[in-house]
Design a protein around this motif. Structure first.
Motif, mmCIF file in Angstrom:
data_model
loop_
_atom_site.group_PDB
_atom_site.id
_atom_site.type_symbol
_atom_site.label_atom_id
_atom_site.label_comp_id
_atom_site.label_asym_id
_atom_site.label_seq_id
_atom_site.Cartn_x
_atom_site.Cartn_y
_atom_site.Cartn_z
ATOM 1 N N TYR A 31 0.858 -1.190 0.000
ATOM 2 C CA TYR A 31 0.000 0.000 0.000
ATOM 3 C C TYR A 31 0.889 1.233 0.000
ATOM 4 C CZ TYR A 31 -3.841 -3.095 1.376
ATOM 5 O OH TYR A 31 -4.788 -4.093 1.431
ATOM 6 N N TYR A 33 1.041 5.700 -0.275
ATOM 7 C CA TYR A 33 0.271 6.904 0.055
ATOM 8 C C TYR A 33 1.099 8.155 -0.208
ATOM 9 C CZ TYR A 33 -1.727 3.274 3.133
ATOM 10 O OH TYR A 33 -2.251 2.112 3.648
ATOM 11 N N TYR A 35 0.880 12.141 1.376
ATOM 12 C CA TYR A 35 0.306 13.109 2.297
ATOM 13 C C TYR A 35 1.031 14.432 2.084
ATOM 14 C CZ TYR A 35 -2.160 9.597 5.094
ATOM 15 O OH TYR A 35 -3.024 8.619 5.525
ATOM 16 N N PHE A 45 -4.159 13.839 4.144
ATOM 17 C CA PHE A 45 -4.186 12.737 3.185
ATOM 18 C C PHE A 45 -4.421 13.266 1.777
ATOM 19 C CE2 PHE A 45 -5.155 8.515 1.685
ATOM 20 C CZ PHE A 45 -6.196 8.665 0.781
ATOM 21 N N SER A 48 -4.304 7.213 -1.722
ATOM 22 C CA SER A 48 -3.772 5.885 -1.427
ATOM 23 C C SER A 48 -3.798 5.063 -2.712
ATOM 24 C CB SER A 48 -4.567 5.200 -0.320
ATOM 25 O OG SER A 48 -5.935 5.056 -0.687
ATOM 26 N N GLU A 56 -8.128 5.390 -2.892
ATOM 27 C CA GLU A 56 -8.883 6.535 -2.370
ATOM 28 C C GLU A 56 -8.139 7.817 -2.647
ATOM 29 O OE1 GLU A 56 -9.733 4.579 1.650
ATOM 30 O OE2 GLU A 56 -11.030 6.337 1.526
ATOM 31 N N GLY A 98 -1.852 -2.370 4.760
ATOM 32 C CA GLY A 98 -2.897 -1.368 4.926
ATOM 33 C C GLY A 98 -2.976 -0.899 6.352
ATOM 34 N N GLY A 99 -3.514 0.301 6.546
ATOM 35 C CA GLY A 99 -3.512 0.937 7.857
ATOM 36 C C GLY A 99 -4.290 0.205 8.932
ATOM 37 N N LYS A 100 -5.158 -0.727 8.545
ATOM 38 C CA LYS A 100 -5.939 -1.436 9.553
ATOM 39 C C LYS A 100 -5.058 -2.376 10.358
ATOM 40 C CE LYS A 100 -9.805 -1.627 6.311
ATOM 41 N NZ LYS A 100 -9.085 -0.724 5.434
ATOM 42 N N ASN A 101 -4.112 -2.949 9.715
ATOM 43 C CA ASN A 101 -3.337 -4.020 10.345
ATOM 44 C C ASN A 101 -1.860 -3.725 10.493
ATOM 45 O OD1 ASN A 101 -5.547 -5.954 10.506
ATOM 46 N ND2 ASN A 101 -5.446 -5.925 8.290
ATOM 47 N N SER A 102 -1.429 -2.661 9.877
ATOM 48 C CA SER A 102 0.004 -2.378 9.934
ATOM 49 C C SER A 102 0.214 -0.874 9.864
ATOM 50 C CB SER A 102 0.732 -3.087 8.786
ATOM 51 O OG SER A 102 0.229 -2.677 7.544
ATOM 52 N N PRO A 103 1.304 -0.427 10.444
ATOM 53 C CA PRO A 103 1.529 1.018 10.460
ATOM 54 C C PRO A 103 1.913 1.548 9.089
ATOM 55 C CG PRO A 103 3.406 -0.133 11.381
ATOM 56 C CD PRO A 103 2.356 -1.172 11.147
ATOM 57 N N LEU A 104 1.798 2.849 8.938
ATOM 58 C CA LEU A 104 2.346 3.519 7.772
ATOM 59 C C LEU A 104 3.777 3.939 8.090
ATOM 60 C CD1 LEU A 104 -0.694 3.584 7.059
ATOM 61 C CD2 LEU A 104 -0.300 5.876 6.121
ATOM 62 N N PHE A 106 6.609 6.437 6.934
ATOM 63 C CA PHE A 106 6.740 7.678 6.181
ATOM 64 C C PHE A 106 8.189 7.953 5.812
ATOM 65 C CE2 PHE A 106 2.627 9.849 6.362
ATOM 66 C CZ PHE A 106 1.944 9.070 7.272
ATOM 67 N N TYR B 32 -9.941 2.034 13.745
ATOM 68 C CA TYR B 32 -8.558 1.908 14.189
ATOM 69 C C TYR B 32 -8.020 3.290 14.517
ATOM 70 C CZ TYR B 32 -9.383 -2.315 11.526
ATOM 71 O OH TYR B 32 -9.934 -3.459 11.038
ATOM 72 N N GLN B 34 -4.318 5.271 15.494
ATOM 73 C CA GLN B 34 -2.866 5.148 15.562
ATOM 74 C C GLN B 34 -2.275 6.420 16.155
ATOM 75 O OE1 GLN B 34 -1.133 3.957 11.809
ATOM 76 N NE2 GLN B 34 -2.761 2.485 11.359
ATOM 77 N N TYR B 36 1.371 8.642 16.249
ATOM 78 C CA TYR B 36 2.650 8.858 15.595
ATOM 79 C C TYR B 36 3.404 9.963 16.327
ATOM 80 C CZ TYR B 36 1.146 6.117 11.560
ATOM 81 O OH TYR B 36 0.725 5.090 10.739
ATOM 82 N N PRO B 44 6.238 11.594 9.993
ATOM 83 C CA PRO B 44 5.711 10.931 11.188
ATOM 84 C C PRO B 44 6.292 9.525 11.350
ATOM 85 C CG PRO B 44 3.931 11.930 9.908
ATOM 86 C CD PRO B 44 5.167 11.995 9.060
ATOM 87 N N PHE B 46 5.557 5.890 13.347
ATOM 88 C CA PHE B 46 4.510 5.122 14.023
ATOM 89 C C PHE B 46 4.938 4.726 15.431
ATOM 90 C CE2 PHE B 46 1.099 2.218 14.559
ATOM 91 C CZ PHE B 46 1.625 1.095 15.174
ATOM 92 N N LEU B 49 -0.813 1.218 17.555
ATOM 93 C CA LEU B 49 -2.097 1.069 16.878
ATOM 94 C C LEU B 49 -3.058 0.395 17.841
ATOM 95 C CD1 LEU B 49 -2.635 -0.402 13.308
ATOM 96 C CD2 LEU B 49 -3.927 -1.282 15.230
ATOM 97 N N ARG B 51 -7.260 -1.000 18.107
ATOM 98 C CA ARG B 51 -8.488 -1.253 17.367
ATOM 99 C C ARG B 51 -9.699 -0.852 18.199
ATOM 100 N NH1 ARG B 51 -4.724 -4.976 16.068
ATOM 101 N NH2 ARG B 51 -4.386 -5.344 13.850
ATOM 102 N N LEU B 93 -8.679 5.759 11.342
ATOM 103 C CA LEU B 93 -8.983 5.050 10.112
ATOM 104 C C LEU B 93 -10.348 4.415 10.269
ATOM 105 C CD1 LEU B 93 -7.522 4.199 7.430
ATOM 106 C CD2 LEU B 93 -6.947 2.086 8.598
ATOM 107 N N GLU B 98 -8.773 3.360 3.319
ATOM 108 C CA GLU B 98 -7.354 3.519 3.607
ATOM 109 C C GLU B 98 -6.983 4.970 3.876
ATOM 110 O OE1 GLU B 98 -6.034 -0.081 4.130
ATOM 111 O OE2 GLU B 98 -4.654 1.626 4.091
#
Lengths: 115, 112
Positions: A31, A33, A35, A45, A48, A56, A98-104, A106, B32, B34, B36, B44, B46, B49, B51, B93, B98
């Motif tokens: 993924y 992105y 910003y 944002f 993505s 998006e 993806g941001g749901k399960n893993s960090p971004l 940068f 979610y 997060q 930073y 930034p 991380f 995180l 949920r 999020l 995304e």
């Protein structure tokens, strides 16, 4: 530790010119992105990108902006005709799942100055 | 409209004390959240995180809570050190997208 790299670190351009900002995401990430952060303001944002297409985009990301992953390693942001208000720090980020399960993750940004 | 607000622009804390930063959101149902850290002129980085079905997460000296009823997250740094001085950003999020949306940030200064 692998990192996201961005080039150039600083770009100065004249209003109306096209700029391409370049990013090399972390190699196994899926993924991607972009910003931006105008001086003194929050990180916003733009877009993505997943599976070779935009997943998006924000209202900022109008027809003047485009993204591309031309060769499987680079990820670029193109601004076709820059305006003064495009002056900002542009951050590229990548994420494994993806941001749901893993960090971004940068990069350290490209400072774009439009004169 | 959706809003993410962080309690104050700047917070000064004595070294060794616990720093507590607040993130409040409105018109948002995040799945979610997060946190930073951002240093001047850098991207930034991380930290944690959490949920929407988790109440608390910890990592070393960091702790995050997430209260979807209050629409609030608290971020704690215990035994704070001058090296913890930075701007801290919360980011939300939603389900099925995304678009990670950042708050305005709190600039934390740890005073020796």
């Amino acid at each position: 530790e692998p990192e996201v790299t961005q080039t150039p670190s600083h770009q100065v351009t004249q209003m109306g010119q096209e700029v391409i900002l370049r990013c090399v995401p972390i190699s196994n990430h899926l993924y991607f992105y972009w910003y931006r952060q105008i001086l003194g303001q929050k990180v916003e944002f733009l877009v993505s990108f997943y599976n070779n297409e935009i997943s998006e985009k924000s209202e900022i990301f109008d027809d003047q902006f485009s993204v591309e992953r031309p060769d499987g390693s680079n990820f670029t942001l193109k601004i076709r005709s820059t305006k003064l208000e495009d002056s900002a720090m542009y951050f590229c980020a990548s994420s494994l799942a993806g941001g749901k399960n893993s960090p971004l993750h940068f990069g350290n940004g490209t400072r774009l100055t439009v004169t | 409209s959706q809003k993410i607000e962080q309690n104050s622009e700047a917070l000064n804390i004595q070294e060794g004390k616990t720093a507590t930063l607040t993130c409040n959101y409105t018109n948002y149902s995040p799945a979610y959240l997060q946190w930073y850290r951002q240093d001047p002129g850098r991207g930034p980085v991380f930290l944690l995180l959490i949920r929407e079905n988790e109440k608390e997460k910890r990592k070393e000296r960091l702790k995050v809570t997430f209260d979807t009823t209050l629409k609030q997250s608290l971020f704690h740094i215990t035994a704070s050190q001058p090296a913890d001085s930075a701007t801290y950003l919360c980011a939300l999020l939603g389900f099925g997208n995304e678009k990670l949306t950042f708050g305005t940030g709190t600039r934390l200064t740890i005073i020796p």
